[in-house]
Every structure is written in C-alpha cells, then in structure tokens.
Design a protein around this motif. Structure first.
Motif, PDB file in Angstrom:
ATOM      1  N   ILE A   1       0.870  -1.178   0.000  1.00 53.87           N
ATOM      2  CA  ILE A   1       0.000   0.000   0.000  1.00 53.87           C
ATOM      3  C   ILE A   1       0.912   1.235   0.000  1.00 53.87           C
ATOM      4  O   ILE A   1       1.072   1.923   1.013  1.00 53.87           O
ATOM      5  N   PRO A   2       1.549   1.511  -1.138  1.00 56.68           N
ATOM      6  CA  PRO A   2       2.562   2.574  -1.191  1.00 56.68           C
ATOM      7  C   PRO A   2       2.013   3.971  -0.933  1.00 56.68           C
ATOM      8  O   PRO A   2       2.736   4.832  -0.436  1.00 56.68           O
ATOM      9  N   GLN A   3       0.746   4.221  -1.236  1.00 57.53           N
ATOM     10  CA  GLN A   3       0.183   5.547  -1.019  1.00 57.53           C
ATOM     11  C   GLN A   3       0.233   5.924   0.471  1.00 57.53           C
ATOM     12  O   GLN A   3       0.478   7.068   0.827  1.00 57.53           O
ATOM     13  N   TYR A   4      -0.018   4.937   1.340  1.00 53.98           N
ATOM     14  CA  TYR A   4       0.028   5.188   2.777  1.00 53.98           C
ATOM     15  C   TYR A   4       1.450   5.502   3.215  1.00 53.98           C
ATOM     16  O   TYR A   4       1.666   6.429   4.010  1.00 53.98           O
ATOM     17  N   ILE A   5       2.394   4.754   2.724  1.00 55.45           N
ATOM     18  CA  ILE A   5       3.792   4.987   3.092  1.00 55.45           C
ATOM     19  C   ILE A   5       4.195   6.403   2.700  1.00 55.45           C
ATOM     20  O   ILE A   5       4.765   7.145   3.500  1.00 55.45           O
ATOM     21  N   TYR A   6       3.868   6.777   1.476  1.00 53.88           N
ATOM     22  CA  TYR A   6       4.194   8.115   0.983  1.00 53.88           C
ATOM     23  C   TYR A   6       3.528   9.190   1.842  1.00 53.88           C
ATOM     24  O   TYR A   6       4.162  10.164   2.242  1.00 53.88           O
ATOM     25  N   ALA A   7       2.262   9.001   2.163  1.00 54.83           N
ATOM     26  CA  ALA A   7       1.499   9.992   2.927  1.00 54.83           C
ATOM     27  C   ALA A   7       1.988  10.146   4.358  1.00 54.83           C
ATOM     28  O   ALA A   7       1.783  11.201   4.965  1.00 54.83           O
TER      29      ALA A   7
END
Length: 173
Positions: free
Chosen positions: A50-56
């Motif tokens: 879930i890369p979007q969470y990591i980025y956020a």
C-alpha cells in the motif's frame, strides 16, 4: 485485499489480526497514537503493498525527496518477513505536543525481508514528528543493513519462528 489476509496475524507482529491492528490505521479509521504504532503500520503497508500510505506518512520535508513510483517498486520487489521492535519511546501525540522542548521520539527496529535475490536484515533507529496532529516519519539512521545467507531447507528459519526454513519463509520467496 482478500479476507484471508485481513484475518491473519498482522504483518507488524502484534498478534492481533491485520483487520484489528494496522488496517485500521492505514485506512484512516484510527490514527497512530505513538511513533511505534505509525512505524508498525508503515511496515504493514510495505508488506501489504500500500505505497500511497507509506508516501502519505512521511514528514512533509522528507516526502519532497520521495517518489511514489520508487516506493511502489520497492514494495513490489520485496517480501517483508518479520519486524522486531527493539525499543521505542512510548509517547502519545498529546504528551509530545505538551512538552516545552520536545525531543524527537524514535523507534529502534529490525526488519527481515527478501528482495527477490537476497535475504536482508535492516536495523534502523527512526525519528518521528507531528504534523497536522498526526505522527509522521522524518528519517532514520540505518545501523546495519546486510545480506544474509539463505538457510538450508531443514535449517531453522531466519525469522526465528521455530519452524524449519522450508516450512516458513522459504514459502514466500
């Protein structure tokens, strides 16, 4: 995500199901109250891709040097096998914001992973800060990052599960 994965033990090693643990934070139902909760949820987001969470969850200053594409590629190329929290400062958002001279809290951890070619062990001491009333990952000092030899099939597994390698982490690589 298939219900099988949501009902298994959480990737972060908490002994709760993913659905009861990190998924609640990743989906924004709960917020991470401590830096350790944020770090565990970030680890789970890597494992669940879930890369979007990591980025956020990067601090704004750190996010500027990150790329969602690079995070996505890293997550896709890596099988996360075990997280071990060695130490952390158990401080809540409220406690941190009420300090007169806040020192950035840390989480010291080890992560065992397979990167499509090697088993690796990374040890890091991460620092966290608060932005918009939520914990964010600022940066970390990598203490160790090494390739590990692949165990023989009948050897004890690298993750220390007590199982033979062939019945444990070898199934994920």
């Amino acid at each position: 995500m298939h219900d099988y994965y949501r009902n298994m033990n959480c990737y972060c090693g908490s002994q709760q199901t993913y659905k009861q643990c990190c998924e609640l934070i990743i989906k924004g139902i709960n917020i991470a109250e401590t830096p350790e909760q944020l770090m565990r949820s970030r680890y789970s987001a890597y494992a669940a891709m879930i890369p979007q969470y990591i980025y956020a969850t990067y601090a704004e200053s750190t996010r500027k040097s990150q790329s969602l594409n690079e995070i996505t590629l890293w997550a896709q190329q890596t099988s996360w096998l075990k997280l071990t929290v060695l130490s952390s400062e158990h401080i809540t958002i409220k406690q941190f914001t009420s300090q007169t001279k806040p020192v950035l809290p840390y989480v010291h951890f080890q992560a065992l992973y397979f990167d499509s070619q090697h088993f690796c062990l990374m040890e890091e001491k991460s620092r966290f800060l608060i932005e918009n009333d939520q914990w964010r990952y600022l940066d970390g000092d990598i203490i160790e990052h090494s390739n590990l030899p692949t165990p023989k099939r009948n050897a004890p597994c690298l993750c220390l599960s007590g199982k033979k390698f062939k019945h444990c982490c070898a199934l994920f690589v």
